[in-house]
Design an enzyme around this catalytic site. Structure first.
Site, PDB file in Angstrom:
ATOM      1  N   HIS A 134       0.820  -1.226   0.000  1.00 41.83           N
ATOM      2  CA  HIS A 134       0.000   0.000   0.000  1.00 41.83           C
ATOM      3  C   HIS A 134       0.849   1.270   0.000  1.00 41.83           C
ATOM      4  CE1 HIS A 134      -3.147   2.855   0.806  1.00 41.83           C
ATOM      5  NE2 HIS A 134      -2.674   3.115   2.009  1.00 41.83           N
ATOM      6  N   GLU A 174      -0.480   5.665  12.517  1.00 43.10           N
ATOM      7  CA  GLU A 174      -1.796   5.079  12.803  1.00 43.10           C
ATOM      8  C   GLU A 174      -1.732   3.582  13.028  1.00 43.10           C
ATOM      9  OE1 GLU A 174      -6.155   4.631  10.625  1.00 43.10           O
ATOM     10  OE2 GLU A 174      -4.700   6.064   9.882  1.00 43.10           O
ATOM     11  N   ASP A 175      -0.887   2.875  12.281  1.00 44.50           N
ATOM     12  CA  ASP A 175      -0.921   1.412  12.290  1.00 44.50           C
ATOM     13  C   ASP A 175       0.275   0.754  12.954  1.00 44.50           C
ATOM     14  OD1 ASP A 175      -3.339   1.465  10.963  1.00 44.50           O
ATOM     15  OD2 ASP A 175      -2.411   1.444   8.981  1.00 44.50           O
ATOM     16  N   ASP A 201     -24.797  10.914 -25.921  1.00 42.35           N
ATOM     17  CA  ASP A 201     -23.655  11.816 -25.746  1.00 42.35           C
ATOM     18  C   ASP A 201     -22.635  11.174 -24.809  1.00 42.35           C
ATOM     19  OD1 ASP A 201     -21.963  13.933 -25.578  1.00 42.35           O
ATOM     20  OD2 ASP A 201     -23.284  15.206 -24.385  1.00 42.35           O
TER      21      ASP A 201
END
Length: 721
Positions: free
Chosen positions: A48, A76-77, A259
């Protein structure tokens, strides 16, 4: 799979002298901290941050931004601290990573509040360094590309947030490519059936029309060469989401899509763009009302281009966008194309009008404390301004579509808005509800005796105007509630022969204020005036020896002891209160299991609404009248819910709908149906146990062949203040 070497090669292609040591260090640190972590797809988590960093390199950002992309999840992780990042990578990287990090470590009351605080933090960080939001967009883009590995409920929540917040942010920053991909990815998960049907229909049309894209592209290229215009021609199929929004806006079905083709001509200078427009209109017939000049009047997100829609020889309409190479770079990369690192300008500078909207957004949102109001205002401000108006002196103001003269008045000055009584548009006197249009010249009429009313909230669309009106109403209503609360308490004190004014003079109320968590006596008066606190509950604390009130007889005292006041809705509990009357709002009929909000209605108790009820936005303008409510443990009750079903007008389809509902052991209380022009609509009133029951019903009906849409119906006429 993206490799770290791919990122280095990409950065070197546009910045040969980049700081390779910084990126190496960030990569090694991220790999070590995320070691052993796995994504929902089963891949190592490091995949990631590598992809996020590569997306940032595709945006041609500096090595600091790319290092932040590699490190953006470590706070955060993992157990990494901001201080560790400062020590290893410096303050710049540490602040950017902190700005990108979600506020998930804090215990907020609700997910809505957590989400609001996350975006508050991101907005404030954007003001000082806009690279925060660029990293955040790259992070969200890769998450959306791999969303299929998450559970359905989580997928839908992330896709909705992307559509409502992140795609509009990319749009406001002029990042057209990222905005379009985010919208298409979110659309695929939010409306999978519609997306699949639309893709199939477009593919069928392309198969029938053959090489139409190549033919039109060749014709345009030859015509440019014939007129000695140096330009490149590109052809593509429009994004699925843009086609779908057009279907909904024009209320047509997939079979009527024509269109769906778009061509872009990129020229060397502005003169050639206008020359191209003339050539195209000589070749094909233009569609009236579809010619737009965003070069002379650029969009607020820096976008400049000429747009026209023409009809080809065989009746095939297509859109052509014409712009210079510089305009094309800005249209694709937006704010990234404006970057000024070498000058040391990494934030929204005071003299840069391109970022005026961001400074105003932060200024207006800073004062909003209610997370629901904040998120609603944020969504409104992020959508593009498309209506340009003029003052009588020639000043230009841009507004969202649907804006009114009241929005215009508050844009000029708060006091002008507060005292607005009318307006003249192009010299003609018009009501305040009038929708302003492109090119309107607006003159505001004021009167010193005028003041805002609650109805004004429904007349404005800009968050600035709505916030100013709410603030005025809150202030005025609080003053009235303070006066009312004081009178109620003094009246109750007189009944119980309590010398209230003496207690106030002796500062004997500190314990009462502390118990209710209120800092000032006026706040206690206000809560009594709003109905949150009973005046009797306050006064009885100072009654000696169970002294009865002066006007209460023996029978009344006996009745009060035997029949204490209780709430009337057993399904609802008011947090922190045992004696408040509650009722379920008729406009939305909330169901057990869904989020609910309470609103104090004078003389009626606490009205309980579904959080998704359209009336919530209108009623909750006063935060002091909101109160926390929750569902009780009862599940035996049945709740009446209205569904509106849009379907094809084919034989037996209504019978299949009724049969499906009956097979799910659900009672139909009322049914109404009508059909016109091959389309049918049915309205069912059902007895539903809870939210999950309703969701199963909606899914089952939606799976019936020929059913176009199933929506829960709200009755906005039953709003209660």
């Amino acid at each position: 799979m993206i490799r770290f070497e791919d990122i280095l090669d990409k950065v070197e292609s546009y910045k040969p002298d980049f700081d390779e040591e910084l990126l190496d260090k960030a990569f090694v640190f991220s790999a070590r901290e995320h070691r052993g972590q796995v994504r929902s797809s089963g891949e190592p988590y490091l995949v990631h941050p590598l992809n996020v960093a590569y997306i940032l390199a595709e945006m041609r950002l500096d090595e600091t931004s790319i290092a932040v992309g590699l490190l953006h999840d470590v706070l955060e992780d993992t157990l990494t601290t901001k201080e560790t990042l400062q020590e290893l990578f410096g303050d710049d990287v540490a602040e950017l990573v902190d700005g990108v990090t979600k506020i998930s470590r804090y215990a907020y009351v609700s997910k809505e509040e957590q989400q609001a605080e996350t975006f508050r933090k991101m907005l404030l960080a954007m003001v000082s360094d806009l690279r925060v939001v660029l990293v955040k967009l790259a992070d969200r883009l890769h998450n959306m590309r791999t969303l299929e590995f998450l559970p359905e409920e989580r997928r839908l929540a992330i896709a909705t947030e992307t559509m409502e917040i992140y795609a509009p942010i990319a749009n406001r920053l002029g990042m057209g490519r990222i905005k379009s991909e985010l919208e298409d990815l979110a659309f695929r998960h939010m409306h999978p059936r519609e997306c699949e049907e639309l893709q199939r229909s477009v593919n069928e049309k392309l198969a029938v029309s053959g090489d139409i894209v190549d033919r039109i592209k060749s014709t345009l290229t030859a015509k440019l060469a014939e007129n000695d215009i140096n330009g490149d021609v590109f052809g593509r199929v429009k994004s699925m989401y843009s086609i779908w929004t057009k279907l909904r806006r024009q209320e047509i079905d997939v079979g009527q899509v024509y269109d769906y083709l778009a061509f872009r001509i990129v020229t060397a200078n502005i003169k050639d763009t206008y020359a191209c427009l003339g050539i195209i209109h000589q070749m094909w017939r233009p569609v009236p009302g579809r010619i737009k000049d965003y070069i002379a009047m650029p969009k607020p997100n820096f976008y400049q281009s000429l747009h026209t829609t023409v009809v080809a020889d065989k009746g095939q309409p297509f859109e052509v966008q014409i712009r210079t190479r510089e305009m094309d770079l800005i249209a694709e990369q937006g704010i990234a194309a404006h970057w000024k690192y070498k000058e040391g300008r990494i934030g929204a500078q005071a003299d840069d009008s391109n970022f005026l909207w961001l400074r105003q957004l932060v200024e207006w949102q800073h004062e909003i404390t209610d997370p629901r109001v904040f998120m609603q205002s944020l969504k409104i401000d992020l959508y593009p301004d498309e209506v340009y108006t003029f003052t009588p002196r020639g000043d230009v103001f841009a507004f969202p579509r649907g804006a009114t003269p009241l929005d215009f008045a508050y844009r000029i000055h708060t006091d002008v808005g507060h005292h607005c009584v009318g307006a003249r548009i192009n010299g003609k006197l018009v009501p305040l509800r009038t929708t302003i249009k492109n090119g309107d010249i607006i003159e505001v009429i004021t009167a010193p005796t005028q003041s805002p009313s609650r109805e004004w909230i429904n007349m404005v669309v800009t968050s600035r105007a709505r916030h100013k009106i709410r603030h005025w109403l809150n202030t005025e209503q609080k003053h009235r509630s303070i006066d009312l609360g004081r009178k109620l308490i003094e009246k109750e004190a007189k009944r119980y022969r309590v010398q209230w004014r003496k207690l106030v003079a002796e500062n004997a109320l500190d314990a009462v204020l502390a118990e209710y968590g209120l800092p000032r006596l006026d706040d206690l008066y206000a809560d009594v005036g709003y109905g949150k606190v009973s005046p009797r509950a306050v006064v009885e604390r100072f009654v000696k020896d169970e002294q009865p009130p002066a006007d209460e007889g023996v029978i009344q005292r006996a009745v009060r002891k035997i029949f204490p006041f209780t709430g009337t809705s057993p399904a609802i509990k008011v947090k922190g209160y045992d004696d408040l009357m509650t009722y379920l709002a008729k406009c939305c009929n909330p169901l057990p299991g869904e989020r609910i909000v309470g609103y104090i209605s004078r003389g009626k108790g606490v009205g309980v609404h579904s959080a998704s009820c359209p009336n919530v936005r209108n009623l909750m303008f006063n935060a002091d009248r909101q109160i926390a409510v929750e569902w009780a443990d009862q599940r035996s009750a049945q709740f009446q819910i209205e569904l509106e079903i849009a379907m094809e007008d084919r034989q037996g389809i209504l019978a299949r709908v009724v049969s499906t509902v009956a097979n799910m052991k659900t009672n139909i209380r009322q049914m109404d149906s009508r059909s016109t022009d091959g389309k049918a609509t049915a309205e069912l009133t059902l007895e539903i146990a809870d939210l999950k029951h309703l969701e199963r019903i909606i899914r089952a009906i939606g799976d019936i062949e020929g059913v176009v849409a199933v929506e829960r119906k709200f009755n906005v006429r039953h709003a209660t203040a």
